[in-house]
Write a protein that holds these residues in place. Structure first.
Motif, PDB file in Angstrom:
ATOM      1  N   VAL A 120     -44.386 -15.757 -13.349  1.00 13.26           N
ATOM      2  CA  VAL A 120     -44.715 -14.852 -12.241  1.00 13.26           C
ATOM      3  C   VAL A 120     -43.636 -14.935 -11.161  1.00 13.26           C
ATOM      4  CG1 VAL A 120     -46.330 -14.424 -10.350  1.00 13.26           C
ATOM      5  CG2 VAL A 120     -47.198 -14.830 -12.660  1.00 13.26           C
ATOM      6  N   ALA A 121     -43.221 -16.157 -10.826  1.00  6.09           N
ATOM      7  CA  ALA A 121     -42.177 -16.331  -9.807  1.00  6.09           C
ATOM      8  C   ALA A 121     -40.862 -15.711 -10.267  1.00  6.09           C
ATOM      9  CB  ALA A 121     -41.991 -17.817  -9.505  1.00  6.09           C
ATOM     10  N   LEU A 122     -40.521 -15.910 -11.533  1.00  6.56           N
ATOM     11  CA  LEU A 122     -39.287 -15.329 -12.069  1.00  6.56           C
ATOM     12  C   LEU A 122     -39.335 -13.810 -12.029  1.00  6.56           C
ATOM     13  CD1 LEU A 122     -36.570 -15.444 -13.501  1.00  6.56           C
ATOM     14  CD2 LEU A 122     -37.797 -15.758 -15.676  1.00  6.56           C
ATOM     15  N   LEU A 123     -40.461 -13.235 -12.418  1.00  8.16           N
ATOM     16  CA  LEU A 123     -40.605 -11.785 -12.386  1.00  8.16           C
ATOM     17  C   LEU A 123     -40.384 -11.249 -10.975  1.00  8.16           C
ATOM     18  CD1 LEU A 123     -41.404  -9.063 -13.684  1.00  8.16           C
ATOM     19  CD2 LEU A 123     -43.778  -9.628 -13.133  1.00  8.16           C
ATOM     20  N   LYS A 124     -40.976 -11.889  -9.988  1.00  9.03           N
ATOM     21  CA  LYS A 124     -40.845 -11.426  -8.603  1.00  9.03           C
ATOM     22  C   LYS A 124     -39.397 -11.536  -8.108  1.00  9.03           C
ATOM     23  CE  LYS A 124     -45.649 -12.222  -7.251  1.00  9.03           C
ATOM     24  NZ  LYS A 124     -46.585 -12.976  -6.382  1.00  9.03           N
ATOM     25  N   ILE A 125     -38.694 -12.586  -8.530  1.00  5.95           N
ATOM     26  CA  ILE A 125     -37.280 -12.738  -8.178  1.00  5.95           C
ATOM     27  C   ILE A 125     -36.450 -11.623  -8.806  1.00  5.95           C
ATOM     28  CG2 ILE A 125     -35.239 -14.182  -8.596  1.00  5.95           C
ATOM     29  CD1 ILE A 125     -37.154 -16.617  -8.257  1.00  5.95           C
ATOM     30  N   LEU A 126     -36.715 -11.345 -10.070  1.00  2.00           N
ATOM     31  CA  LEU A 126     -35.965 -10.290 -10.766  1.00  2.00           C
ATOM     32  C   LEU A 126     -36.238  -8.917 -10.160  1.00  2.00           C
ATOM     33  CD1 LEU A 126     -36.467 -11.495 -14.442  1.00  2.00           C
ATOM     34  CD2 LEU A 126     -34.319 -11.494 -13.167  1.00  2.00           C
ATOM     35  N   SER A 185     -46.313  -2.500 -27.270  1.00  4.15           N
ATOM     36  CA  SER A 185     -45.738  -1.801 -26.114  1.00  4.15           C
ATOM     37  C   SER A 185     -44.450  -1.060 -26.444  1.00  4.15           C
ATOM     38  CB  SER A 185     -45.478  -2.800 -24.984  1.00  4.15           C
ATOM     39  OG  SER A 185     -46.692  -3.329 -24.503  1.00  4.15           O
ATOM     40  N   ASN A 186     -44.284   0.084 -25.805  1.00  6.61           N
ATOM     41  CA  ASN A 186     -43.084   0.897 -26.009  1.00  6.61           C
ATOM     42  C   ASN A 186     -41.852   0.280 -25.346  1.00  6.61           C
ATOM     43  OD1 ASN A 186     -44.544   2.878 -27.395  1.00  6.61           O
ATOM     44  ND2 ASN A 186     -45.057   3.960 -25.504  1.00  6.61           N
ATOM     45  N   TYR A 187     -42.055  -0.339 -24.181  1.00  5.78           N
ATOM     46  CA  TYR A 187     -40.941  -0.900 -23.415  1.00  5.78           C
ATOM     47  C   TYR A 187     -41.165  -2.391 -23.199  1.00  5.78           C
ATOM     48  CZ  TYR A 187     -39.607   3.924 -22.536  1.00  5.78           C
ATOM     49  OH  TYR A 187     -39.233   5.241 -22.695  1.00  5.78           O
ATOM     50  N   ILE A 188     -40.122  -3.165 -23.509  1.00  2.00           N
ATOM     51  CA  ILE A 188     -40.189  -4.620 -23.384  1.00  2.00           C
ATOM     52  C   ILE A 188     -38.999  -5.095 -22.555  1.00  2.00           C
ATOM     53  CG2 ILE A 188     -40.211  -6.827 -24.621  1.00  2.00           C
ATOM     54  CD1 ILE A 188     -41.230  -5.298 -27.093  1.00  2.00           C
ATOM     55  N   TYR A 189     -39.282  -5.747 -21.440  1.00  2.00           N
ATOM     56  CA  TYR A 189     -38.234  -6.287 -20.573  1.00  2.00           C
ATOM     57  C   TYR A 189     -38.326  -7.809 -20.611  1.00  2.00           C
ATOM     58  CZ  TYR A 189     -38.042  -1.453 -19.113  1.00  2.00           C
ATOM     59  OH  TYR A 189     -37.928  -0.082 -19.106  1.00  2.00           O
ATOM     60  N   ASP A 190     -37.371  -8.413 -21.318  1.00  2.00           N
ATOM     61  CA  ASP A 190     -37.359  -9.859 -21.527  1.00  2.00           C
ATOM     62  C   ASP A 190     -36.847 -10.547 -20.257  1.00  2.00           C
ATOM     63  OD1 ASP A 190     -35.981 -12.487 -22.435  1.00  2.00           O
ATOM     64  OD2 ASP A 190     -37.170 -11.913 -24.184  1.00  2.00           O
ATOM     65  N   LEU A 191     -37.635 -11.460 -19.706  1.00  2.00           N
ATOM     66  CA  LEU A 191     -37.283 -12.052 -18.420  1.00  2.00           C
ATOM     67  C   LEU A 191     -36.101 -13.011 -18.514  1.00  2.00           C
ATOM     68  CD1 LEU A 191     -39.860 -10.643 -17.518  1.00  2.00           C
ATOM     69  CD2 LEU A 191     -40.478 -12.699 -16.249  1.00  2.00           C
ATOM     70  N   ALA A 192     -35.955 -13.709 -19.638  1.00  2.00           N
ATOM     71  CA  ALA A 192     -34.814 -14.613 -19.781  1.00  2.00           C
ATOM     72  C   ALA A 192     -33.512 -13.828 -19.895  1.00  2.00           C
ATOM     73  CB  ALA A 192     -35.000 -15.520 -20.994  1.00  2.00           C
ATOM     74  N   THR A 193     -33.560 -12.702 -20.597  1.00  2.00           N
ATOM     75  CA  THR A 193     -32.384 -11.837 -20.699  1.00  2.00           C
ATOM     76  C   THR A 193     -31.998 -11.294 -19.327  1.00  2.00           C
ATOM     77  OG1 THR A 193     -32.972 -11.177 -22.946  1.00  2.00           O
ATOM     78  CG2 THR A 193     -31.426  -9.767 -21.777  1.00  2.00           C
ATOM     79  N   ALA A 194     -32.996 -10.832 -18.584  1.00  2.00           N
ATOM     80  CA  ALA A 194     -32.734 -10.280 -17.249  1.00  2.00           C
ATOM     81  C   ALA A 194     -32.175 -11.354 -16.319  1.00  2.00           C
ATOM     82  CB  ALA A 194     -34.009  -9.680 -16.673  1.00  2.00           C
TER      83      ALA A 194
END
Length: 247
Positions: A107-113, A155-164
């Motif tokens: 959750v913290a990583l997502l908010k940072i990204l 899901s149609n769209y996948i956003y990988d947090l480690a990649t981002a």
């Protein structure tokens, strides 16, 4: 210590190599092993209900005292596959995001990204069990762990947090580390370190034992997850904790 050391670990597929040694009987006279999801493991360490935990790294600053006691972690150099933002629409059309209740770090990583990399300000929604069914329309969802591997088929769209994170910071990401909330004897930590690394020598056996229809576990254990807590990962962890401190 007179009593057994209380060790709390996460009950996800990605921890199988890290707990292999314990399951094979290593340190059975010295530790008591329990399992829960990441946020609960962190709480156990925080409230001294455990001495060691495989905890989401976002929980580290909450501890009065902490020691990273293993050379192994749950990390990723690039795509992790099991920590992703899932959506039916592209990122620029997402209006709401349901947050996974099982992990502080993700959750913290997502908010940072969202703030520094994607530069978006969606509405956040807290979740309960089964929230994956609410990922629809312009409402996306952060899903982690085994459920994320399954969600990849939906899901149609996948956003990988480690990649981002790698795209933004140029560094690997550490999701969880073995942390103690007190100083433990050197001989214990040496044995613990050996036990937590034992599974990396037996990946083929672990894959064979854990039949999973939704994702190739050999790829997951050898390509997506990177278990060695090396210097680059330590740099990535240091930067992440700096982002957390700055809010």
């Amino acid at each position: 210590m007179e009593r057994k050391i209380r060790v709390a670990a996460v009950s996800y597929l990605n921890t199988k190599p890290l707990i292999y040694g314990f399951e094979k009987g290593m340190m059975k006279e010295e530790i008591e092993l329990v399992f829960d999801y990441p946020a609960n493991v962190a709480s156990m360490l925080l409230y001294d209900e455990a001495d060691i935990g495989l905890i989401p790294v976002a929980a580290i600053p909450l501890l009065e005292e902490y020691h990273i006691i293993s050379d192994y972690c749950i990390g990723a150099n690039f795509e992790v596959a099991s920590v992703c933002l899932f959506s039916e629409v592209p990122l620029n059309k997402i209006e709401k995001i349901i947050l996974d209740y099982q992990s502080r770090t993700s959750v913290a990583l997502l908010k940072i990204l969202l703030k520094y990399h994607w530069k978006k300000q969606p509405e956040f929604i807290q979740s309960t069990e089964g929230y994956e069914n609410e990922i629809t329309g312009t409402t996306a969802g952060l899903v982690i762990g085994d459920r994320a591997l399954k969600q990849r088929m939906q899901s149609n769209y996948i956003y990988d947090l480690a990649t981002a994170w790698h795209d933004m910071a140029g560094l690997p990401f550490v999701f969880a580390a073995w942390v103690s909330n007190k100083k433990l004897p050197d001989d214990f930590t040496e044995s613990f370190n050996k036990a937590t690394g034992e599974g990396l020598l037996h990946i083929a056996e672990i894959v064979k034992k854990n039949v999973y229809p939704y994702y190739n576990l050999e790829t997951y254990f050898t390509t997506n997850i990177s278990y060695e807590l090396n210097e680059q990962k330590k740099e990535g962890l240091k930067l992440f904790l700096k982002f957390l401190a700055n809010g």
